[in-house]
Scaffold this motif. Structure first.
Motif, PDB file in Angstrom:
ATOM      1  N   ALA A 161       0.827  -1.207   0.000  1.00 27.04           N
ATOM      2  CA  ALA A 161       0.000   0.000   0.000  1.00 27.04           C
ATOM      3  C   ALA A 161       0.865   1.262   0.000  1.00 27.04           C
ATOM      4  CB  ALA A 161      -0.936  -0.013   1.213  1.00 27.04           C
ATOM      5  N   ARG A 162       2.031   1.192   0.650  1.00 31.22           N
ATOM      6  CA  ARG A 162       2.901   2.372   0.712  1.00 31.22           C
ATOM      7  C   ARG A 162       3.640   2.615  -0.600  1.00 31.22           C
ATOM      8  NH1 ARG A 162       5.738   1.295   6.657  1.00 31.22           N
ATOM      9  NH2 ARG A 162       3.923   1.909   7.946  1.00 31.22           N
ATOM     10  N   ALA A 163       4.136   1.551  -1.217  1.00 33.75           N
ATOM     11  CA  ALA A 163       4.899   1.687  -2.472  1.00 33.75           C
ATOM     12  C   ALA A 163       4.489   0.566  -3.420  1.00 33.75           C
ATOM     13  CB  ALA A 163       6.398   1.659  -2.184  1.00 33.75           C
ATOM     14  N   PRO A 164       3.331   0.691  -4.049  1.00 27.40           N
ATOM     15  CA  PRO A 164       2.834  -0.426  -4.871  1.00 27.40           C
ATOM     16  C   PRO A 164       3.708  -0.733  -6.080  1.00 27.40           C
ATOM     17  CG  PRO A 164       1.457   1.533  -5.129  1.00 27.40           C
ATOM     18  CD  PRO A 164       2.395   1.801  -3.999  1.00 27.40           C
ATOM     19  N   MET A 165       4.152   0.289  -6.814  1.00 24.84           N
ATOM     20  CA  MET A 165       4.931   0.047  -8.032  1.00 24.84           C
ATOM     21  C   MET A 165       6.289  -0.566  -7.713  1.00 24.84           C
ATOM     22  SD  MET A 165       2.846   0.750 -10.312  1.00 24.84           S
ATOM     23  CE  MET A 165       3.991   0.395 -11.631  1.00 24.84           C
ATOM     24  N   ARG A 166       6.933  -0.072  -6.670  1.00 27.76           N
ATOM     25  CA  ARG A 166       8.233  -0.626  -6.307  1.00 27.76           C
ATOM     26  C   ARG A 166       8.101  -2.069  -5.818  1.00 27.76           C
ATOM     27  NH1 ARG A 166      12.479   1.612  -1.685  1.00 27.76           N
ATOM     28  NH2 ARG A 166      14.255   0.355  -2.354  1.00 27.76           N
ATOM     29  N   THR A 167       7.047  -2.334  -5.068  1.00 26.46           N
ATOM     30  CA  THR A 167       6.828  -3.703  -4.589  1.00 26.46           C
ATOM     31  C   THR A 167       6.571  -4.652  -5.745  1.00 26.46           C
ATOM     32  OG1 THR A 167       5.879  -2.802  -2.546  1.00 26.46           O
ATOM     33  CG2 THR A 167       5.460  -5.118  -3.024  1.00 26.46           C
ATOM     34  N   ILE A 168       5.770  -4.217  -6.721  1.00 25.73           N
ATOM     35  CA  ILE A 168       5.498  -5.052  -7.892  1.00 25.73           C
ATOM     36  C   ILE A 168       6.774  -5.333  -8.671  1.00 25.73           C
ATOM     37  CG2 ILE A 168       4.341  -5.084 -10.133  1.00 25.73           C
ATOM     38  CD1 ILE A 168       2.013  -3.626  -8.819  1.00 25.73           C
ATOM     39  N   ASP A 169       7.602  -4.312  -8.842  1.00 22.43           N
ATOM     40  CA  ASP A 169       8.869  -4.506  -9.555  1.00 22.43           C
ATOM     41  C   ASP A 169       9.769  -5.504  -8.832  1.00 22.43           C
ATOM     42  OD1 ASP A 169       8.163  -2.771 -11.539  1.00 22.43           O
ATOM     43  OD2 ASP A 169       9.159  -1.018 -10.642  1.00 22.43           O
ATOM     44  N   VAL A 171       8.891  -7.940  -6.990  1.00 23.07           N
ATOM     45  CA  VAL A 171       8.329  -9.289  -6.945  1.00 23.07           C
ATOM     46  C   VAL A 171       8.256  -9.908  -8.329  1.00 23.07           C
ATOM     47  CG1 VAL A 171       6.271 -10.637  -6.414  1.00 23.07           C
ATOM     48  CG2 VAL A 171       7.044  -8.884  -4.822  1.00 23.07           C
ATOM     49  N   TYR A 172       7.653  -9.207  -9.269  1.00 20.15           N
ATOM     50  CA  TYR A 172       7.361  -9.813 -10.567  1.00 20.15           C
ATOM     51  C   TYR A 172       8.605 -10.005 -11.427  1.00 20.15           C
ATOM     52  CZ  TYR A 172       2.336  -9.737 -10.021  1.00 20.15           C
ATOM     53  OH  TYR A 172       1.068  -9.988  -9.589  1.00 20.15           O
ATOM     54  N   VAL A 173       9.506  -9.054 -11.429  1.00 19.53           N
ATOM     55  CA  VAL A 173      10.698  -9.194 -12.283  1.00 19.53           C
ATOM     56  C   VAL A 173      11.534 -10.412 -11.887  1.00 19.53           C
ATOM     57  CG1 VAL A 173      12.852  -8.095 -12.995  1.00 19.53           C
ATOM     58  CG2 VAL A 173      10.753  -6.746 -12.869  1.00 19.53           C
ATOM     59  N   PRO A 174      11.890 -10.590 -10.598  1.00 20.99           N
ATOM     60  CA  PRO A 174      12.638 -11.809 -10.244  1.00 20.99           C
ATOM     61  C   PRO A 174      11.849 -13.088 -10.494  1.00 20.99           C
ATOM     62  CG  PRO A 174      12.816 -10.170  -8.503  1.00 20.99           C
ATOM     63  CD  PRO A 174      11.754  -9.695  -9.439  1.00 20.99           C
ATOM     64  N   LEU A 175      10.536 -13.062 -10.240  1.00 19.40           N
ATOM     65  CA  LEU A 175       9.732 -14.267 -10.463  1.00 19.40           C
ATOM     66  C   LEU A 175       9.681 -14.641 -11.935  1.00 19.40           C
ATOM     67  CD1 LEU A 175       6.641 -14.107  -8.076  1.00 19.40           C
ATOM     68  CD2 LEU A 175       8.503 -15.755  -8.067  1.00 19.40           C
ATOM     69  N   LEU A 176       9.554 -13.652 -12.817  1.00 21.34           N
ATOM     70  CA  LEU A 176       9.516 -13.939 -14.250  1.00 21.34           C
ATOM     71  C   LEU A 176      10.857 -14.463 -14.743  1.00 21.34           C
ATOM     72  CD1 LEU A 176       7.422 -10.917 -15.597  1.00 21.34           C
ATOM     73  CD2 LEU A 176       6.715 -13.291 -15.391  1.00 21.34           C
ATOM     74  N   MET A 177      11.942 -13.879 -14.261  1.00 19.80           N
ATOM     75  CA  MET A 177      13.263 -14.371 -14.648  1.00 19.80           C
ATOM     76  C   MET A 177      13.474 -15.795 -14.156  1.00 19.80           C
ATOM     77  SD  MET A 177      14.639 -11.970 -16.427  1.00 19.80           S
ATOM     78  CE  MET A 177      16.339 -12.500 -16.455  1.00 19.80           C
ATOM     79  N   SER A 178      13.064 -16.065 -12.940  1.00 17.60           N
ATOM     80  CA  SER A 178      13.201 -17.411 -12.390  1.00 17.60           C
ATOM     81  C   SER A 178      12.308 -18.402 -13.135  1.00 17.60           C
ATOM     82  CB  SER A 178      12.850 -17.405 -10.904  1.00 17.60           C
ATOM     83  OG  SER A 178      12.862 -18.705 -10.373  1.00 17.60           O
ATOM     84  N   ALA A 179      11.102 -17.959 -13.511  1.00 21.04           N
ATOM     85  CA  ALA A 179      10.196 -18.841 -14.248  1.00 21.04           C
ATOM     86  C   ALA A 179      10.783 -19.220 -15.600  1.00 21.04           C
ATOM     87  CB  ALA A 179       8.838 -18.161 -14.426  1.00 21.04           C
ATOM     88  N   SER A 180      11.416 -18.277 -16.259  1.00 22.63           N
ATOM     89  CA  SER A 180      12.041 -18.573 -17.548  1.00 22.63           C
ATOM     90  C   SER A 180      13.155 -19.596 -17.405  1.00 22.63           C
ATOM     91  CB  SER A 180      12.588 -17.282 -18.170  1.00 22.63           C
ATOM     92  OG  SER A 180      13.271 -17.545 -19.369  1.00 22.63           O
ATOM     93  N   ARG A 181      13.977 -19.425 -16.383  1.00 21.61           N
ATOM     94  CA  ARG A 181      15.074 -20.373 -16.161  1.00 21.61           C
ATOM     95  C   ARG A 181      14.550 -21.754 -15.780  1.00 21.61           C
ATOM     96  NH1 ARG A 181      16.912 -21.697 -11.417  1.00 21.61           N
ATOM     97  NH2 ARG A 181      15.998 -19.839 -10.457  1.00 21.61           N
ATOM     98  N   THR A 182      13.566 -21.778 -14.889  1.00 20.47           N
ATOM     99  CA  THR A 182      13.023 -23.058 -14.436  1.00 20.47           C
ATOM    100  C   THR A 182      12.314 -23.798 -15.557  1.00 20.47           C
ATOM    101  OG1 THR A 182      12.729 -22.114 -12.227  1.00 20.47           O
ATOM    102  CG2 THR A 182      11.557 -24.154 -12.707  1.00 20.47           C
ATOM    103  N   SER A 183      11.611 -23.082 -16.431  1.00 21.17           N
ATOM    104  CA  SER A 183      10.922 -23.738 -17.545  1.00 21.17           C
ATOM    105  C   SER A 183      11.908 -24.407 -18.485  1.00 21.17           C
ATOM    106  CB  SER A 183      10.068 -22.716 -18.301  1.00 21.17           C
ATOM    107  OG  SER A 183      10.883 -21.702 -18.867  1.00 21.17           O
TER     108      SER A 183
END
Length: 234
Positions: A161-169, A171-183
């Motif tokens: 709630a305090r920093a939504p855009m920074r929190t999304i960045d 979380v999602y960027v590392p998860l997407l990179m990890s998902a690509s490697r894991t796939s």
């Protein structure tokens, strides 16, 4: 109780399918409460008693929230919350049974059971990949959460709630990179294990429907038939 924890995976899948159909056919709140109690009993029988009790408490909170929703003054907000709580209430029993089934069934057991049931590879392979990937997501989330805290970013709802855009960045960027490697790793492992082989796959696990399995399948089928009869009668 000990025998129930070693149910045939096919019994769990049939019970889950019957529960999904029963919830969709339930004509009133009393039937939904009965189905939720049945789902909690099923989870407790599989050794997930604590989760079942927590699910019942959350379900009770949903019911209380549904009763308080009409008190909201805004019509749009009242409709939004009522629809959301209705959706949660409908899927709660199925979610509890799905969790109990997946958490007490190994992936190879589930795939072997689906193969015995004649499920096509277009269903079994994506399901196996999804189940194999779930522990990886849990492990990656632990690393991401620690890294966020080191950088002064809280992964909690308050931090979002305090920093939504920074929190999304963060979380999602590392998860997407990890998902690509894991796939890529999962694809290579699948090819190495002969996933492209068109021959019918065998399984070294022994599956056997015992008396308790047949009793449970018959019981859940009877529940579904009862919900259908009540729906037609109402």
């Amino acid at each position: 109780m000990g025998e129930a924890r070693h149910l045939d995976p096919r019994t769990k899948l049939v019970a889950l399918a019957c529960m999904a159909a029963s919830v969709a056919l339930a004509p009133n709140m009393a039937c939904e409460l009965l189905l939720m109690a049945l789902a909690a009993s099923f989870g407790a029988a599989l050794g997930k008693g604590g989760t079942s009790v927590l699910a019942l408490a959350l379900y009770a909170a949903l019911l209380v929230g549904a009763q308080l929703t009409p008190l909201l003054g805004n019509v749009a907000l009242r409709t939004l919350f009522a629809s959301f709580l209705l959706l949660l209430r409908k899927v709660f029993a199925c979610g509890l049974m799905a969790y109990a089934t997946v958490s007490t069934t190994h992936v190879n057991e589930l795939m072997g059971a689906l193969a015995r049931m004649g499920a096509p590879r277009s269903v079994t392979i994506p399901l196996a990949v999804a189940l194999r990937y779930a522990p990886t997501i849990r492990e990656d989330w632990g690393f991401i959460r620690d890294a966020m805290r080191m950088r002064g970013v809280s992964p909690s709802p308050l931090g979002f709630a305090r920093a939504p855009m920074r929190t999304i960045d963060c979380v999602y960027v590392p998860l997407l990179m990890s998902a690509s490697r894991t796939s890529d790793e999962l694809a290579m492992a699948a090819v190495a294990r002969g996933i492209e082989n068109p021959a019918r796959r065998t399984c070294y696990l022994h599956f056997e429907m015992r008396r308790l399995d047949f009793v449970l399948v018959a019981g859940f089928a009877a529940v579904t038939a009862g919900m259908l009869a009540l729906r037609l009668a109402s």
